[in-house]
Design a protein around this motif. Structure first.
Motif, PDB file in Angstrom:
ATOM      1  N   TRP A 185     -71.342  48.216 -25.384  1.00  0.00           N
ATOM      2  CA  TRP A 185     -72.549  47.342 -25.511  1.00  0.00           C
ATOM      3  C   TRP A 185     -72.074  45.967 -25.627  1.00  0.00           C
ATOM      4  CZ3 TRP A 185     -73.804  44.191 -29.622  1.00  0.00           C
ATOM      5  CH2 TRP A 185     -73.041  44.438 -30.690  1.00  0.00           C
ATOM      6  N   GLY A 186     -73.137  45.257 -25.182  1.00  0.00           N
ATOM      7  CA  GLY A 186     -72.693  43.633 -25.097  1.00  0.00           C
ATOM      8  C   GLY A 186     -73.937  42.946 -25.106  1.00  0.00           C
ATOM      9  N   VAL A 187     -73.950  41.677 -25.258  1.00  0.00           N
ATOM     10  CA  VAL A 187     -74.901  40.500 -25.173  1.00  0.00           C
ATOM     11  C   VAL A 187     -74.991  39.612 -24.098  1.00  0.00           C
ATOM     12  CG1 VAL A 187     -75.807  38.699 -26.413  1.00  0.00           C
ATOM     13  CG2 VAL A 187     -75.450  40.711 -27.644  1.00  0.00           C
ATOM     14  N   VAL A 188     -76.032  39.484 -23.455  1.00  0.00           N
ATOM     15  CA  VAL A 188     -76.060  38.679 -22.407  1.00  0.00           C
ATOM     16  C   VAL A 188     -77.527  37.684 -22.520  1.00  0.00           C
ATOM     17  CG1 VAL A 188     -76.507  37.891 -19.724  1.00  0.00           C
ATOM     18  CG2 VAL A 188     -75.236  40.239 -20.612  1.00  0.00           C
ATOM     19  N   THR A 189     -77.261  36.594 -22.953  1.00  0.00           N
ATOM     20  CA  THR A 189     -78.469  35.751 -23.602  1.00  0.00           C
ATOM     21  C   THR A 189     -78.357  34.166 -22.776  1.00  0.00           C
ATOM     22  OG1 THR A 189     -79.385  34.592 -25.644  1.00  0.00           O
ATOM     23  CG2 THR A 189     -76.811  35.055 -25.538  1.00  0.00           C
ATOM     24  N   ASN A 190     -79.516  33.552 -23.103  1.00  0.00           N
ATOM     25  CA  ASN A 190     -79.578  32.188 -22.330  1.00  0.00           C
ATOM     26  C   ASN A 190     -79.152  31.220 -23.646  1.00  0.00           C
ATOM     27  OD1 ASN A 190     -79.932  32.821 -19.977  1.00  0.00           O
ATOM     28  ND2 ASN A 190     -82.213  31.967 -19.705  1.00  0.00           N
ATOM     29  N   LYS A 191     -79.247  31.838 -24.660  1.00  0.00           N
ATOM     30  CA  LYS A 191     -78.678  31.016 -26.055  1.00  0.00           C
ATOM     31  C   LYS A 191     -77.035  30.316 -25.919  1.00  0.00           C
ATOM     32  CE  LYS A 191     -79.467  31.707 -30.990  1.00  0.00           C
ATOM     33  NZ  LYS A 191     -80.827  31.606 -31.108  1.00  0.00           N
ATOM     34  N   PRO A 192     -76.897  28.918 -26.161  1.00  0.00           N
ATOM     35  CA  PRO A 192     -75.647  28.502 -26.032  1.00  0.00           C
ATOM     36  C   PRO A 192     -74.740  29.044 -26.871  1.00  0.00           C
ATOM     37  CG  PRO A 192     -77.432  26.694 -25.924  1.00  0.00           C
ATOM     38  CD  PRO A 192     -78.076  27.989 -26.494  1.00  0.00           C
ATOM     39  N   ALA A 193     -73.490  29.134 -26.466  1.00  0.00           N
ATOM     40  CA  ALA A 193     -72.541  29.806 -27.398  1.00  0.00           C
ATOM     41  C   ALA A 193     -72.093  29.149 -28.811  1.00  0.00           C
ATOM     42  CB  ALA A 193     -70.956  29.488 -26.429  1.00  0.00           C
ATOM     43  N   ARG A 194     -72.504  27.983 -28.894  1.00  0.00           N
ATOM     44  CA  ARG A 194     -72.607  27.331 -30.128  1.00  0.00           C
ATOM     45  C   ARG A 194     -73.490  27.990 -31.195  1.00  0.00           C
ATOM     46  NH1 ARG A 194     -75.947  21.694 -29.595  1.00  0.00           N
ATOM     47  NH2 ARG A 194     -75.691  21.301 -32.017  1.00  0.00           N
TER      48      ARG A 194
ATOM     49  N   ASP B 220     -74.257  29.263 -21.591  1.00  0.00           N
ATOM     50  CA  ASP B 220     -73.457  28.168 -20.976  1.00  0.00           C
ATOM     51  C   ASP B 220     -71.881  29.207 -20.582  1.00  0.00           C
ATOM     52  OD1 ASP B 220     -72.797  28.607 -23.622  1.00  0.00           O
ATOM     53  OD2 ASP B 220     -73.067  26.392 -24.133  1.00  0.00           O
ATOM     54  N   SER B 221     -72.027  30.160 -20.546  1.00  0.00           N
ATOM     55  CA  SER B 221     -70.758  30.850 -20.140  1.00  0.00           C
ATOM     56  C   SER B 221     -70.695  30.753 -18.613  1.00  0.00           C
ATOM     57  CB  SER B 221     -70.694  32.439 -20.472  1.00  0.00           C
ATOM     58  OG  SER B 221     -70.630  32.463 -22.192  1.00  0.00           O
ATOM     59  N   CYS B 222     -71.620  30.801 -17.796  1.00  0.00           N
ATOM     60  CA  CYS B 222     -71.811  30.711 -16.210  1.00  0.00           C
ATOM     61  C   CYS B 222     -72.581  29.379 -16.019  1.00  0.00           C
ATOM     62  CB  CYS B 222     -72.414  31.940 -15.955  1.00  0.00           C
ATOM     63  SG  CYS B 222     -71.877  33.512 -16.170  1.00  0.00           S
TER      64      CYS B 222
ATOM     65  N   PRO C 243     -78.175  36.052 -11.385  1.00  0.00           N
ATOM     66  CA  PRO C 243     -77.640  37.351 -11.797  1.00  0.00           C
ATOM     67  C   PRO C 243     -76.212  37.077 -12.422  1.00  0.00           C
ATOM     68  CG  PRO C 243     -77.606  37.052  -9.622  1.00  0.00           C
ATOM     69  CD  PRO C 243     -78.672  35.935  -9.913  1.00  0.00           C
ATOM     70  N   ALA C 244     -75.507  35.866 -12.344  1.00  0.00           N
ATOM     71  CA  ALA C 244     -74.195  35.661 -12.590  1.00  0.00           C
ATOM     72  C   ALA C 244     -73.983  35.992 -14.098  1.00  0.00           C
ATOM     73  CB  ALA C 244     -74.044  34.258 -12.640  1.00  0.00           C
ATOM     74  N   PRO C 245     -74.506  35.758 -14.995  1.00  0.00           N
ATOM     75  CA  PRO C 245     -74.121  36.194 -16.404  1.00  0.00           C
ATOM     76  C   PRO C 245     -74.234  37.672 -16.503  1.00  0.00           C
ATOM     77  CG  PRO C 245     -75.939  34.641 -16.518  1.00  0.00           C
ATOM     78  CD  PRO C 245     -75.892  34.896 -15.075  1.00  0.00           C
ATOM     79  N   MET C 246     -75.065  38.387 -15.673  1.00  0.00           N
ATOM     80  CA  MET C 246     -74.949  39.935 -15.924  1.00  0.00           C
ATOM     81  C   MET C 246     -73.790  40.617 -15.145  1.00  0.00           C
ATOM     82  SD  MET C 246     -78.190  39.599 -17.070  1.00  0.00           S
ATOM     83  CE  MET C 246     -78.748  41.493 -17.133  1.00  0.00           C
ATOM     84  N   LEU C 247     -73.599  39.883 -14.191  1.00  0.00           N
ATOM     85  CA  LEU C 247     -72.291  40.414 -13.218  1.00  0.00           C
ATOM     86  C   LEU C 247     -70.894  40.240 -14.188  1.00  0.00           C
ATOM     87  CD1 LEU C 247     -73.483  39.197  -9.812  1.00  0.00           C
ATOM     88  CD2 LEU C 247     -73.649  41.586 -10.673  1.00  0.00           C
ATOM     89  N   VAL C 248     -70.961  38.954 -14.820  1.00  0.00           N
ATOM     90  CA  VAL C 248     -69.743  38.934 -15.686  1.00  0.00           C
ATOM     91  C   VAL C 248     -69.801  39.792 -16.906  1.00  0.00           C
ATOM     92  CG1 VAL C 248     -68.869  37.309 -17.303  1.00  0.00           C
ATOM     93  CG2 VAL C 248     -69.696  36.258 -15.338  1.00  0.00           C
ATOM     94  N   ALA C 249     -70.909  40.095 -17.500  1.00  0.00           N
ATOM     95  CA  ALA C 249     -70.982  41.102 -18.572  1.00  0.00           C
ATOM     96  C   ALA C 249     -70.421  42.394 -17.895  1.00  0.00           C
ATOM     97  CB  ALA C 249     -72.438  41.379 -19.196  1.00  0.00           C
ATOM     98  N   ALA C 250     -70.902  42.812 -17.008  1.00  0.00           N
ATOM     99  CA  ALA C 250     -70.571  44.344 -16.358  1.00  0.00           C
ATOM    100  C   ALA C 250     -68.896  44.361 -16.180  1.00  0.00           C
ATOM    101  CB  ALA C 250     -71.330  44.553 -14.930  1.00  0.00           C
ATOM    102  N   ARG C 251     -68.598  43.270 -15.741  1.00  0.00           N
ATOM    103  CA  ARG C 251     -66.955  43.288 -15.527  1.00  0.00           C
ATOM    104  C   ARG C 251     -66.402  43.100 -16.746  1.00  0.00           C
ATOM    105  NH1 ARG C 251     -68.266  39.219 -11.631  1.00  0.00           N
ATOM    106  NH2 ARG C 251     -67.609  37.544 -12.731  1.00  0.00           N
TER     107      ARG C 251
END
Length: 226
Positions: free
Chosen positions: A114-123, A145-147, A154-162
């Protein structure tokens, strides 16, 4: 559609939006907004007024608290002031929603990542997850801000899947905002609407195109292979 008729096959990972899905951050976001309003001579807003905007980040909260839009010349400075107040008080009252700890335990016991995909900045994402003792357990934490592009891209979702060693179609995403479903759909992931989250009266989750809408975190298990 009843859960027994909507079970998803082949899921290997479950991904969560953070604010309003995994963690109830509205108390601390609301506190930061009211601290800012006090600085500017305004009375505090009630928690139930702030709560529906909590998933919309600084933009939504500044619109609510100060009627500020991003094209307002004051917006950038007010946004930074708000974010600093939030950073200074990031996990005073934020907690996983009831049922979330049990859901994460069940997922891990069944061998799901399990993991998290959020629009909240990493800080904010990283210290919040650490204070809640969730960071080490998560297979991935993809922040706003990871992507280069946040959700609904969809970019953050694809990163999370990988990062979960899974194909997008093998990931189930839970979120409480339309952009969550849009991002999952664009990435080829099934999505569930977390109806316990920060849905406002203007939201129409039944029209977002999600696989289903659920009302308690443990309902997620009904959609996973037995």
């Amino acid at each position: 559609m009843k859960p027994e008729h909507a079970r998803l096959d082949g899921i290997r990972a479950v991904l969560f939006d953070l604010d309003g899905t995994l963690v109830d951050t509205a108390p601390d976001l609301g506190n930061a907004l009211n601290l800012q309003r006090a600085r500017h001579g305004l009375a505090p807003l009630a928690a139930d007024v702030i709560r529906p905007q909590a998933s919309h980040g600084a933009r939504g909260l500044l619109a609510l608290g100060f009627d500020l839009k991003p094209d307002d010349p004051r917006f950038a400075a007010m946004r930074e002031e708000f974010l600093q107040l939030y950073a200074d008080n990031i996990c005073q009252a934020s907690r996983p929603f009831p049922g979330v700890p049990e859901l994460l335990d069940a997922l891990e016991a069944r061998g799901y990542k399990w993991g998290v995909v959020t629009n909240k900045p990493a800080r904010f994402t990283e210290p919040l997850m650490s204070v809640l003792d969730l960071a080490e357990r998560a297979a991935c934490i993809v922040s706003g801000d990871s992507c280069p592009q946040p959700k609904p891209h969809p970019a953050p979702m694809l990163v999370a899947a990988r990062r979960c060693d899974a194909l997008p179609a093998q990931c189930l995403y839970l979120g409480d905002a339309e952009r969550d479903v849009q991002a999952a759909t664009a990435a080829g992931m099934p999505a569930l609407v977390a109806a316990w989250g920060y849905l406002g009266a203007e939201d129409a989750p039944h029209a977002w195109g999600a696989h289903a809408q659920i009302h308690h975190p443990l309902d997620t298990l009904d959609y996973l292979p037995a």
